[in-house]
Design an enzyme around this catalytic site. Structure first.
Site, PDB file in Angstrom:
ATOM      1  N   THR A 365       0.689  -1.331  -0.051  1.00 27.66           N
ATOM      2  CA  THR A 365      -0.022  -0.126   0.084  1.00 27.66           C
ATOM      3  C   THR A 365       0.843   1.345  -0.081  1.00 27.66           C
ATOM      4  O   THR A 365       2.031   1.132   0.170  1.00 27.66           O
ATOM      5  CB  THR A 365      -0.943  -0.057   1.251  1.00 27.66           C
ATOM      6  N   SER A 436     -11.346  -3.219   4.256  1.00 25.90           N
ATOM      7  CA  SER A 436      -9.864  -2.484   4.044  1.00 25.90           C
ATOM      8  C   SER A 436      -9.441  -1.929   5.691  1.00 25.90           C
ATOM      9  O   SER A 436     -10.385  -1.697   6.236  1.00 25.90           O
ATOM     10  CB  SER A 436      -9.876  -1.369   3.144  1.00 25.90           C
ATOM     11  N   SER A 437      -8.147  -1.627   5.673  1.00 27.17           N
ATOM     12  CA  SER A 437      -7.562  -0.917   6.848  1.00 27.17           C
ATOM     13  C   SER A 437      -7.265   0.576   6.455  1.00 27.17           C
ATOM     14  O   SER A 437      -6.738   1.136   7.260  1.00 27.17           O
ATOM     15  CB  SER A 437      -6.691  -1.642   7.601  1.00 27.17           C
ATOM     16  N   GLY A 456       0.380  -0.141   5.614  1.00 29.69           N
ATOM     17  CA  GLY A 456       0.687  -0.800   6.726  1.00 29.69           C
ATOM     18  C   GLY A 456      -0.105  -1.971   7.134  1.00 29.69           C
ATOM     19  O   GLY A 456      -0.080  -2.177   8.131  1.00 29.69           O
ATOM     20  N   GLY A 457      -1.077  -2.216   6.518  1.00 24.63           N
ATOM     21  CA  GLY A 457      -1.929  -3.418   6.656  1.00 24.63           C
ATOM     22  C   GLY A 457      -2.896  -2.999   7.688  1.00 24.63           C
ATOM     23  O   GLY A 457      -3.145  -1.659   8.178  1.00 24.63           O
TER      24      GLY A 457
HETATM   25  N1  GLY Z   1      -4.820  -4.244   1.381  1.00 23.50           N
HETATM   26  C1  GLY Z   1      -4.608  -3.223   2.505  1.00 23.50           C
HETATM   27  C2  GLY Z   1      -6.022  -2.893   2.727  1.00 23.50           C
HETATM   28  O1  GLY Z   1      -6.847  -2.433   2.277  1.00 23.50           O
HETATM   29  O2  GLY Z   1      -6.134  -2.407   4.104  1.00 23.50           O
END
Ligand code: GLY
Length: 560
Positions: A365, A436-437, A456-457
């Site tokens: 990301t 998502s985060s 950062g997930g």
């Molecule tokens: N793929 C990372 C997110 O959308 O949180």
């Protein structure tokens, strides 16, 4: 004393805050790559607004940070239009293909098939980024796509230099990239990680971007590009159809707005969990005078707020177009009061003792922040999920596809690549957006406006939370982006942290409260932030020292 706090009276502050004629005399862009930041600045200097700059930066990042985001992926763009105060989240999140089903990544025994949702064509959701760029340009921009996509097209044609970050992530994803000839030809060198300083040129991607710039939506979602995308995916065992591309639509969402003490925090709405998780955590924290607590207790309380907020993420959150999420309840102050009744200042709560299920999600990301001289602003977080996404490029397109399908709950309770778990609310359904985060965020007070976010997930939300709390203490973006980081996501029941975040004495104190600590072994996040100090009417911008990004603030003249 707060570093940028107004020293004038409240009446003047309110007047300043409420006065739409006050505009920054400066413009700022902060992103993860100098070439992308420059693309944004160039487009602003050509007469574009913050929304045009956002198109330029998004597209440039798609070229020079292929491991982080791309036109084969998606993202969220949080917009503020200064002339009328309008705020919206443009949702360009990927969707599950129409042929997707809940158990598509499970074997006959009902167990997850290793890496099926991570590598290759089957892992890819239908991209939203190209549609979002078209939408941003047409609805909010001043320039045609042909102007705002020009820097990205030039970067794709001329190429960019491989840096250490690229090499590290290409090494990490070497097997996936090497197993697809188109991806291998672009991102590796004879199957190996390219040398430092090698040039990555992307002629096919330049051509696809040109189609987008000429035809808008149809340049990607119909015609020759769409044909090649679908053919490539199907030949590699994927399930995309032309119908999937034709039907993709950007959505506009009302952002989540949180009143936290004297601040208004504006952040991402579902299908990002970011705004809701921040809201739950901040509503818990509002009950405490954090500055009066000793440092260990303050960290402990922040961790306990994260634990409870991430628990609710796992339990309740998914695409609200498909599942009913109790948003009003979760964001109510009384809810925070209820779920923090068992929050002791002395002892860690066990995650097992707060009912729910397990886990959370996603990484690589990228994030950028933009503010123009009129005060329009954009916080945008974009992704193709895992580094280099699925590692799959349909032949002749140059489009590296995402592996965002892994952000769904593949099987309730089974952790995804980021150790996150989820439940039914985030199960796979055709046409549904995966949770998502990503948390592009504005902070607004009478004295200042902040724009921030990070990749950062699952840790994105806790990083943004720490940034907000740091802003509340009067610190500047330079501090927000470089803070030592810690994180709790309910499960696993540990405080994850960067090496060196906690000195020995602090580690002892937190352990005495019952916390387990786990260094994640390396630094994480790559935050890019802007602050508009309304008192001095100046902008500050900062790029995380952990990355190789660039923040530029430019003086562009007096108010117009
Ligand atoms: N793929 C990372 C997110 O959308 O949180």
């Amino acid at each position: 004393m707060k570093a940028f706090v107004l020293t004038v009276g409240v009446f003047f502050s309110v007047a300043l805050y409420a006065n739409p004629s006050i505009k920054p005399q400066e413009q700022a862009v902060a992103s993860a790559h100098p070439a992308a930041t420059q693309a944004g600045i160039d487009v602003l200097n050509q007469g574009g607004n913050a929304f045009d700059a956002a198109v330029a930066v998004s597209a440039a990042l798609a070229v020079v940070e292929p491991f982080g985001s791309g036109i084969g992926g998606g993202g969220f763009w949080l917009l503020h239009r200064e002339s009328d105060g309008f705020q919206v989240m443009v949702d360009g999140r990927e969707v599950a293909p129409l042929k997707a089903d809940r158990d598509m990544y499970l074997d006959k025994q009902g167990e997850p098939i290793k890496n099926a949702s991570v590598n290759g064509a089957l892992a890819a959701g239908i991209p939203g980024l190209p549609a979002a760029l078209d939408h941003l340009a047409k609805k909010y921009g001043k320039l045609p796509l042909s102007d705002s996509l020009k820097p990205a097209i030039e970067l794709a044609e001329k190429g960019f230099l491989v840096n250490e970050h690229y090499r590290r992530l290409a090494k990490f994803r070497q097997i996936a990239l090497a197993s697809n000839p188109s991806a291998e030809a672009i991102f590796l060198s004879k199957g190996q990680v390219p040398d430092l300083g090698a040039v990555i040129q992307q002629e096919d991607l330049a051509e696809t971007l040109k189609q987008l710039s000429k035809q808008g939506f149809d340049g990607f979602y119909a015609g020759e590009v769409a044909d090649k995308l679908v053919q490539g995916v199907q030949q590699a065992g994927g399930i995309w159809t032309k119908e999937d591309l034709k039907k993709y639509r950007v959505k506009e969402r009302s952002p989540v707005v949180i009143d936290y003490k004297d601040m208004k925090v504006v952040s991402a709405a579902l299908p990002s969990s970011g705004g809701l998780v921040l809201s739950i955590a901040l509503n818990i924290l509002e009950q405490y005078d954090l500055e009066s607590l000793d440092e260990a207790t303050r960290i402990h309380v922040v961790v306990e707020a994260m634990r409870r907020a991430y628990r609710d993420r796992a339990l309740y959150m998914g695409d609200s177009d498909f599942v009913s999420v109790p948003t009003a309840r979760l964001t109510h102050k009384s809810y925070a009061h209820t779920i923090s009744k068992n929050l002791s200042l002395d002892t860690a709560t066990s995650s097992q003792d707060i009912s729910g299920l397990k886990d959370i999600e996603g990484n690589n990301t990228t994030h950028f922040s933009v503010m123009d001289k009129a005060g329009n602003r954009v916080a945008a977080t974009l992704s193709i999920n895992y580094p280099f996404g699925s590692g799959f490029v349909p032949a002749g397109t140059g489009v590296l596809l995402n592996d965002e399908m892994d952000d769904f709950s593949i099987k309730p309770g089974t952790p995804n690549v980021y150790g996150l778990v989820g439940g039914q609310a985030n199960a796979i359904e055709a046409g549904k957006r995966m949770l998502s985060s990503m948390s592009p965020t504005f902070i607004e007070t009478k004295e200042y406006i902040g724009v921030l976010g990070t990749p950062g997930g699952s840790r994105i939300i806790s990083m943004v939370l720490l940034g907000i709390l740091d802003a509340e203490q009067g610190h500047t973006p330079e501090s927000w982006v470089n803070l030592p980081r810690y994180h709790h996501q309910y499960l696993p029941d540990v405080i994850q942290h960067e090496p060196g975040t906690f000195k020995d004495g602090m580690r002892v104190k937190l352990k005495e409260k019952g916390h387990q600590l786990k260094s994640v072994g390396r630094q994480y996040g790559n935050m890019h932030a802007i602050l508009w100090d309304k008192k001095s009417n100046t902008l500050m911008a900062a790029s995380d020292r952990r990355g190789s990004g660039l923040a530029i603030v430019e003086t562009v003249g007096i108010n117009e």
